[in-house]
Each structure stands twice: as structure tokens, then as C-alpha cells.
Write a protein that holds these residues in place. Structure first.
Motif, PDB file in Angstrom:
ATOM      1  N   GLN A  36     132.616  46.934 -27.058  1.00  0.00           N
ATOM      2  CA  GLN A  36     131.627  48.017 -27.092  1.00  0.00           C
ATOM      3  C   GLN A  36     132.336  49.372 -27.164  1.00  0.00           C
ATOM      4  N   ARG A  37     133.445  49.457 -26.434  1.00  0.00           N
ATOM      5  CA  ARG A  37     134.169  50.728 -26.366  1.00  0.00           C
ATOM      6  C   ARG A  37     135.071  50.955 -27.585  1.00  0.00           C
ATOM      7  N   SER A  38     135.771  49.901 -28.042  1.00  0.00           N
ATOM      8  CA  SER A  38     136.803  50.106 -29.049  1.00  0.00           C
ATOM      9  C   SER A  38     136.395  49.708 -30.463  1.00  0.00           C
ATOM     10  N   CYS A  39     135.396  48.834 -30.609  1.00  0.00           N
ATOM     11  CA  CYS A  39     135.044  48.317 -31.938  1.00  0.00           C
ATOM     12  C   CYS A  39     133.679  48.771 -32.429  1.00  0.00           C
ATOM     13  N   LEU A  40     132.696  48.861 -31.537  1.00  0.00           N
ATOM     14  CA  LEU A  40     131.365  49.271 -31.962  1.00  0.00           C
ATOM     15  C   LEU A  40     131.364  50.644 -32.636  1.00  0.00           C
ATOM     16  N   PRO A  41     132.187  51.606 -32.183  1.00  0.00           N
ATOM     17  CA  PRO A  41     132.203  52.901 -32.867  1.00  0.00           C
ATOM     18  C   PRO A  41     132.621  52.818 -34.336  1.00  0.00           C
ATOM     19  N   LEU A  42     133.358  51.763 -34.731  1.00  0.00           N
ATOM     20  CA  LEU A  42     133.769  51.617 -36.126  1.00  0.00           C
ATOM     21  C   LEU A  42     132.588  51.272 -37.033  1.00  0.00           C
ATOM     22  N   LEU A  43     131.454  50.919 -36.414  1.00  0.00           N
ATOM     23  CA  LEU A  43     130.241  50.604 -37.178  1.00  0.00           C
ATOM     24  C   LEU A  43     129.202  51.719 -37.083  1.00  0.00           C
ATOM     25  N   LEU A  90     129.726  40.785 -32.131  1.00  0.00           N
ATOM     26  CA  LEU A  90     130.873  41.640 -32.427  1.00  0.00           C
ATOM     27  C   LEU A  90     131.887  41.492 -31.301  1.00  0.00           C
ATOM     28  N   GLY A  91     132.952  40.755 -31.560  1.00  0.00           N
ATOM     29  CA  GLY A  91     133.934  40.571 -30.501  1.00  0.00           C
ATOM     30  C   GLY A  91     134.903  39.450 -30.803  1.00  0.00           C
ATOM     31  N   GLY A  92     135.631  39.070 -29.773  1.00  0.00           N
ATOM     32  CA  GLY A  92     136.573  37.970 -29.883  1.00  0.00           C
ATOM     33  C   GLY A  92     135.880  36.629 -29.741  1.00  0.00           C
ATOM     34  N   ASP A 111     118.843  33.380 -36.455  1.00  0.00           N
ATOM     35  CA  ASP A 111     120.003  33.672 -37.278  1.00  0.00           C
ATOM     36  C   ASP A 111     121.013  34.512 -36.511  1.00  0.00           C
ATOM     37  N   PHE A 112     122.291  34.252 -36.780  1.00  0.00           N
ATOM     38  CA  PHE A 112     123.316  35.107 -36.189  1.00  0.00           C
ATOM     39  C   PHE A 112     124.466  35.309 -37.174  1.00  0.00           C
ATOM     40  N   ILE A 113     125.147  36.425 -36.972  1.00  0.00           N
ATOM     41  CA  ILE A 113     126.279  36.847 -37.797  1.00  0.00           C
ATOM     42  C   ILE A 113     127.463  37.072 -36.873  1.00  0.00           C
ATOM     43  N   ASN A 114     128.626  36.569 -37.258  1.00  0.00           N
ATOM     44  CA  ASN A 114     129.830  36.810 -36.469  1.00  0.00           C
ATOM     45  C   ASN A 114     130.700  37.871 -37.129  1.00  0.00           C
ATOM     46  N   ILE A 115     131.093  38.863 -36.354  1.00  0.00           N
ATOM     47  CA  ILE A 115     132.095  39.840 -36.786  1.00  0.00           C
ATOM     48  C   ILE A 115     133.254  39.734 -35.794  1.00  0.00           C
ATOM     49  N   PRO A 116     134.235  38.913 -36.097  1.00  0.00           N
ATOM     50  CA  PRO A 116     135.342  38.740 -35.154  1.00  0.00           C
ATOM     51  C   PRO A 116     136.238  39.964 -35.127  1.00  0.00           C
ATOM     52  N   THR A 117     136.619  40.372 -33.939  1.00  0.00           N
ATOM     53  CA  THR A 117     137.434  41.580 -33.793  1.00  0.00           C
ATOM     54  C   THR A 117     138.836  41.278 -33.294  1.00  0.00           C
ATOM     55  N   THR A 118     139.123  40.023 -32.966  1.00  0.00           N
ATOM     56  CA  THR A 118     140.477  39.630 -32.599  1.00  0.00           C
ATOM     57  C   THR A 118     141.029  38.699 -33.671  1.00  0.00           C
ATOM     58  N   LEU A 119     142.328  38.611 -33.746  1.00  0.00           N
ATOM     59  CA  LEU A 119     142.947  37.716 -34.719  1.00  0.00           C
ATOM     60  C   LEU A 119     142.567  36.267 -34.428  1.00  0.00           C
ATOM     61  N   LEU A 120     142.502  35.909 -33.142  1.00  0.00           N
ATOM     62  CA  LEU A 120     142.122  34.547 -32.765  1.00  0.00           C
ATOM     63  C   LEU A 120     140.726  34.208 -33.262  1.00  0.00           C
TER      64      LEU A 120
END
Length: 354
Positions: A36-43, A90-92, A111-120
Motif C-alpha cells: 500500500q505504501r510502496s507500490c500502490l502510488p505507482l498506480l 497488488l502484492g507479493g 473475478d480477480f486480477i493479480n499484479i505481483p510486486t515481488t520477484l517471487l
């Protein structure tokens, strides 16, 4: 409807298109406190975010729990979600696993959409339809197979990761190389992972293509065997010992999933050498790469009984048989291999002493 994987260079444009292709009388986002803090702002420039309700759960795998799941269900219910709503995870891997399970069970499935934010999550958790939560001290004990409508992979999120989380995801890529081709494995063990953890521009650019290649390996296997009846078990390489190491660590000092998998590769490749003649050079080169980048797990002989008991509880094992995936060579896969407790102890000896 099959899952669609998008390798994105412009998530601001790709996400609205993906949501438009889903049922979405209301759109919800699931994040943890870190994303929420580090990735959501990119959207922030995505118009869909302005009208969405954001659900936030605590970060870390310890919160991949029934309590967090109930919180997501409660937020969906109290903010007007219907069976025609959509959830964007939105996350790992913790977020995509839990969010996928929440979406798949709320009103019998939305329905759901995945936006992975970690390499794993990019190379493993968000692709392939496995969803779930930890329960009763065991990893991923409760869950269902359920594909997201879309997985949007954008490597800009890698710049938000620390070194440990980059290394964690890379372990699953290393596994994909081992089950695929000699060329892919050689590229992976020859890669300067330490440079990538420093966010070196050249290394991250190279990593982007390697991520796409790694996802393609998993996607190809999952398409052949969506519900893990056969060849998909190749993806379990390193995971029988790895899950035991992870659960053992949860009772002491938790470790990241990818570190546990990297360490799990060592005893399972040793068993591959003993039982299936996996080549010594590839064994020792892989072990050396893991020790250089992941260090060591302080397992002692006194821990063997606990680790073996955890392996019996692993979903891949059957009753009183411990089940592993082994290799005869890189890309030469042997699924449903059983090992005795004595063989497990011998492999753990190698793990400690290698």
C-alpha cells in the motif's frame, strides 16, 4: 476462461483494459501494509483506482491466515461487493495467494486480477492458479485451484524490493532452470545476482527477460497439468525439504519462502545424484551458487526428527511415504519419488556439511 499473462511496459494502460474485460460493478484492491505504501502510488494515474475500495492487511507470511481471509471477506461484504465485482491483488505471494482464495470463495467466486510486486510472486505465486492460506502451523494447508483472469507482470516493481526479497524470488527461477534446459540453468547460476540486489540498471534489465523466460516455463507446465496430477509436480523440486525448512523456521526465526526453497534444492539435488545419477558438476555448481547468495540454515542433527515429521505433513507426501521430485539431469524430471527416513537424514547431513 484461461488465465492471461501480460508482460507489461505500461501498467497504467494495461490495468484498465484488464478490468474492463472482467465483471466489475465494483472494483476492490487488496494490498498489504508494505505494498500500500510502496507500490500502490505507482498506480495513482490509473482512473480505476480512484473509484476502487482498497483493502489492506498486515504484511508477512504470518498473516496469510484465516483471520486475514475473514477480514477481506468482511470488507468485500460491507462495501457492497456482489458476484459481479472484481478484486485486484497488488502484492507479493502472500497477497496473491490469500486474495485469490478470498475472491474464489466470496459469493462462490468473483473475478480477480493479480499484479505481483515481488520477484517471487512474478515467477511463482501469481501464476498457475494455486490460492490459499496457512493453517495450523502448516504452509498453504487450505486453498483451491482458481485462475485469475489476468496476471500483469511489470518489473518496475522490482525497484521497490530489498536484496533479500530479490534473492527469494530468484530461487524459484533457479528451480525453473533446473527443470528446463542446461542453457537456462547456466545463465541463472552465471548471473550476478548481487548486482541485481544493488538495483544495477544493466542487471535489472537482464533480469526482466529472465523473468519472462521463467514465467514461460511455469506457464507451459501448468497448461499441461492444471491440477497437479502429473508433470506439474516438477515444480515441487526443492519444496519437500524447503517447506519443512520454512515451517521449522516459523517456530524459531521465520525465513523468506525463496530462501527455504533454495536450501531445499541442496538435499533434493543430493538425493537426485544418489538415486538418479544427477551430474556431480551441476550439483556442486548449484550448491555453490546457493551458499554464495543465500548463506546457510543452522539445522542440527537434533532437528532431524522434527523436519521429518514436517515432511510427512507435506501435501506431496502420502501417509507414511515422503514424496519428492528428483532430477536425472537438468530437464530430466522424475516425479513421485519416495525417500526413506534414512535417506532424508543422509541428505540433511550433506546439507549441513556441503
Amino acid at each position: 476462461m484461461p488465465q492471461r499473462i501480460i508482460i507489461s511496459e505500461n501498467i497504467q494502460a494495461e490495468l484498465p483494459k484488464a478490468i474492463a474485460a472482467c465483471e466489475h460493478d465494483r472494483v476492490f484492491f487488496l494490498t498489504d501494509e508494505v505494498t500500500q505504501r510502496s507500490c500502490l502510488p505507482l498506480l495513482r494515474d490509473c482512473g480505476v483506482l480512484h473509484e476502487a475500495h482498497v483493502i489492506t492487511i498486515p504484511d508477512s507470511d504470518t498473516h496469510k491466515s484465516l483471520e486475514s481471509l475473514a477480514h477481506v471477506w468482511h470488507e468485500l461484504a460491507t462495501h457492497g461487493a456482489t458476484r459481479h465485482s472484481s478484486l485486484v491483488n497488488l502484492g507479493g505471494g502472500m497477497v496473491t495467494d490469500l486474495g485469490g482464495f478470498a475472491a474464489s470463495t466470496f459469493k462462490r467466486g468473483i473475478d480477480f486480477i493479480n499484479i505481483p510486486t515481488t520477484l517471487l510472486a512474478m515467477v511463482d505465486a501469481s501464476v498457475g492458479g494455486k490460492t490459499g492460506i496457512n493453517f495450523n502451523g502448516l504452509k498453504n494447508e487450505i486453498g483451491v485451484f482458481s485462475d485469475s483472469r489476468f496476471v500483469i507482470l511489470d518489473t518496475q516493481f522490482l525497484h521497490t524490493l530489498d536484496a533479500a526479497n530479490l534473492c527469494s524470488g530468484y530461487a524459484e527461477m533457479l528451480k525453473h532452470g533446473l527443470i528446463h534446459t542446461e542453457a537456462m540453468w547456466a545463465q541463472l547460476v552465471g548471473f550476478d545476482l548481487e548486482a541485481a540486489t544493488r538495483h544495477d540498471t544493466t542487471a535489472i534489465a537482464a533480469l526482466r527477460q529472465m523473468v519472462a523466460d521463467s514465467v514461460a516455463v511455469k506457464e507451459q507446465i501448468v497448461k499441461q497439468d492444471p491440477h497437479e496430477a502429473g508433470i506439474r509436480k516438477a515444480l515441487n523440486l526443492g519444496h519437500t525439504f524447503g517447506h519443512a525448512f520454512e515451517s521449522w523456521s516459523l517456530r524459531r526465526k521465520p525465513v523468506l519462502h525463496g530462501y527455504a526453497v533454495a536450501w531445499g534444492l541442496i538435499p533434493e539435488l543430493y538425493l537426485s545424484a544418489v538415486k538418479r545419477q544427477f551430474p556431480s558438476r551441476q550439483l556442486h555448481q548449484t550448491v555453490g551458487f546457493i551458499h554464495q547468495n543465500y548463506g546457510r540454515l543452522p539445522v542440527a542433527c537434533a532437528d532431524y526428527a522434527e523436519l521429518i515429521e514436517l515432511m510427512y505433513h507435506d501435501k506431496k507426501s502420502r501417509g507414511h511415504e515422503i514424496n519428492v521430485t528428483l532430477l536425472g539431469n537438468i530437464g530430466e524430471i522424475h516425479i513421485d519419488q519416495t525417500v526413506t527416513e534414512e535417506e532424508v537424514k543422509e541428505a540433511l547431513d550433506f546439507f549441513r556439511e556441503a
